[in-house]
Design a protein around this motif. Structure first.
Motif, short mmCIF file in Angstrom:
data_model
loop_
_atom_site.label_atom_id
_atom_site.label_comp_id
_atom_site.label_asym_id
_atom_site.label_seq_id
_atom_site.Cartn_x
_atom_site.Cartn_y
_atom_site.Cartn_z
N UNK A 219 0.36 -1.24 0.12
CA UNK A 219 0.10 0.55 0.19
C UNK A 219 1.32 1.61 0.11
N UNK A 220 0.84 1.55 0.77
CA UNK A 220 2.34 3.06 1.97
C UNK A 220 3.74 2.92 1.62
N UNK A 221 4.43 1.39 1.31
CA UNK A 221 5.59 1.32 1.66
C UNK A 221 6.56 2.40 0.72
N UNK A 222 8.29 2.71 1.65
CA UNK A 222 8.38 2.96 0.40
C UNK A 222 8.80 2.16 -1.12
N UNK A 223 8.48 1.14 -1.41
CA UNK A 223 8.12 0.94 -1.99
C UNK A 223 7.16 0.66 -3.20
N UNK A 224 6.21 1.61 -2.42
CA UNK A 224 5.05 2.82 -3.84
C UNK A 224 5.21 3.23 -4.06
N UNK A 225 5.95 3.39 -5.24
CA UNK A 225 6.23 5.00 -6.07
C UNK A 225 5.59 6.26 -6.00
N UNK A 226 5.58 7.59 -6.74
CA UNK A 226 4.56 7.90 -6.62
C UNK A 226 4.56 8.34 -8.71
N UNK A 227 5.00 7.71 -8.98
CA UNK A 227 4.72 7.56 -10.81
C UNK A 227 3.24 6.40 -10.75
N UNK A 300 -2.17 4.94 8.69
CA UNK A 300 -1.94 6.29 9.69
C UNK A 300 -0.34 7.08 10.17
N UNK A 301 -0.10 5.33 11.06
CA UNK A 301 1.17 5.22 11.17
C UNK A 301 1.80 4.66 10.45
N UNK A 302 1.73 4.75 8.92
CA UNK A 302 3.02 3.98 8.32
C UNK A 302 3.44 2.66 8.56
N UNK A 303 2.86 1.92 9.78
CA UNK A 303 3.33 0.64 9.73
C UNK A 303 4.15 -0.24 8.58
N UNK A 304 3.85 0.11 7.38
CA UNK A 304 4.73 -1.04 5.99
C UNK A 304 5.72 -0.15 5.84
N UNK A 305 5.95 1.42 6.34
CA UNK A 305 7.40 1.94 5.99
C UNK A 305 8.09 1.59 6.90
N UNK A 306 7.43 1.54 8.29
CA UNK A 306 8.51 1.42 9.23
C UNK A 306 8.55 -0.10 10.23
N UNK A 307 7.85 -1.11 8.96
CA UNK A 307 7.90 -2.64 9.50
C UNK A 307 8.69 -2.92 7.76
N UNK A 308 9.07 -2.31 6.78
CA UNK A 308 9.40 -2.86 5.97
C UNK A 308 10.94 -3.88 5.63
N UNK A 309 11.67 -4.14 6.86
CA UNK A 309 12.63 -4.63 7.10
C UNK A 309 12.15 -6.01 8.27
N UNK A 310 10.90 -6.01 8.34
CA UNK A 310 10.52 -7.03 9.30
C UNK A 310 9.45 -7.69 8.75
#
Length: 354
Positions: A219-227, A300-310
């Motif tokens: 959804x919103x992890x850093x892997x999800x680009x703006x393009x 809201x808490x950006x868990x996909x981004x915060x836990x991308x290495x988990x």
């Protein structure tokens, strides 16, 4: 600027109500924070085009103008190489009587961007029927494409490379089990001719934008680009007629919840006028109150981004909850387990053509 503020500013060209001087002001006032995300996210060519069309390039700092010009030149070169490859692939598959459809960036850019070369695409995504995957792989190998396997995705896709072009060959839209019934063959039956190649129908393209990133990009992890966000925002404005059919596909696939969650991320990055339209659409897809609150917390808490290495935390806490019913989640879990057990056999089958 916060990350969301930078991302919203980077997406200003996607807001047709935003005048070109607003782009110039944003780039000047936040140049230290904004230029790098624009370049990193592949948006430099689009910004260059928008500012050039308004005659505002000369108002930029020389280094900024040069960076955007370099991005534009690189995007044009990549587009030329991929366009030639698309023509070649079209001939190869047509000669082999293999129905195919291009999807995602390489398709969307031909439909909604002011110039398709402004939308950088990392690769070409092509869909074929599962029964044709070995033949399609063999055709690409014989044409000089080197096959690269990702054991995590070999159940539904594989990559083929002939520098400087990468082709991702798909025989399912998502990992097997994610949808209630396989969708590849039905999508191929609805394909349309676009810019000299076959592509998904409008409704199927929208379905992919609303579901694929939910599982492939969390959804919103850093892997999800703006393009990908820009693709959706432009499509939702210019191809609104595809929405009702896409909603029917979501219902049939059991992925209304995935689309609702993706719409939350798209709306968070959209201009106010765009966000209000997306909010109305999102309400029509909303899951039950408890599930909605749970998924909103993830966003809201950006868990996909915060836990991308988990990744185990994400895999247990997010993808299964994006399905509409417990039976859908159970089917997806069985599909995931089955694909893990069959990885080696799938890879051998694709290589051998059997």
């Amino acid at each position: 600027m916060t990350r969301l503020e930078r991302y919203r500013s980077a997406l200003l060209p996607a807001d047709r109500g935003s005048p070109a001087p607003a782009l110039l002001t944003a780039l000047r006032d936040g140049s230290a924070d904004l230029l790098q995300p624009i370049l990193d996210q592949g948006l430099g060519a689009w910004w260059h085009h928008a500012l050039q069309a308004a005659g505002l390039l000369d108002a930029l700092a020389p280094d900024t103008a040069k960076a955007l010009q370099s991005a534009r030149a690189a995007a044009a070169a990549r587009y030329l190489a991929q366009s030639q490859a698309l023509s070649h692939i079209d001939r190869l598959f047509s000669d082999a009587h293999i129905p195919y459809a291009v999807m995602k960036g390489a398709h969307v850019r031909e439909c909604v961007y002011p110039d398709p070369s402004l939308r950088v695409s990392g690769d070409i995504d092509a869909l074929v029927a599962p029964a044709n995957r070995q033949r399609a792989a063999r055709v690409l190998r014989e044409a000089g494409y080197a096959q690269h396997e990702n054991r995590a995705t070999i159940s539904h896709e594989a990559s083929f490379v002939r520098s400087p072009v990468d082709v991702d060959l798909h025989w399912d839209i998502l990992r097997p089990g994610r949808t209630r019934t396989p969708m590849a063959e039905a999508m191929l039956s609805r394909r349309q001719r676009v810019s000299g190649f076959w592509a998904l129908s409008d409704a199927d393209a929208l379905f992919v934008m609303l579901t694929h990133p939910a599982f492939a990009k969390y959804v919103c992890s850093p892997n999800m680009g703006l393009l990908q966000v820009a693709d959706f925002l432009l499509w939702s404005e210019q191809r609104a007629a595809s929405r009702p059919a896409a909603l029917r596909l979501l219902e049939a696939a059991g992925l209304r919840t995935a689309a609702w969650t993706m719409l939350g991320w798209y709306a968070a990055l959209a201009a106010p006028s765009q966000a209000s339209r997306l909010a109305e659409w999102r309400r029509a897809l909303q899951p039950g109150a408890w599930r909605a609150a749970y998924l909103e917390y993830w966003l809201a808490h950006d868990l996909p981004g915060r836990w991308l290495d988990r990744p185990l935390r994400i895999q247990l806490g997010l993808p299964l909850w994006l399905h509409d019913r417990p039976s859908d989640a159970w089917r997806a879990a069985r599909g995931w387990l089955g694909s893990r057990l069959a990885r080696s056999e799938d890879a051998r089958s694709l290589l051998s053509g059997t």
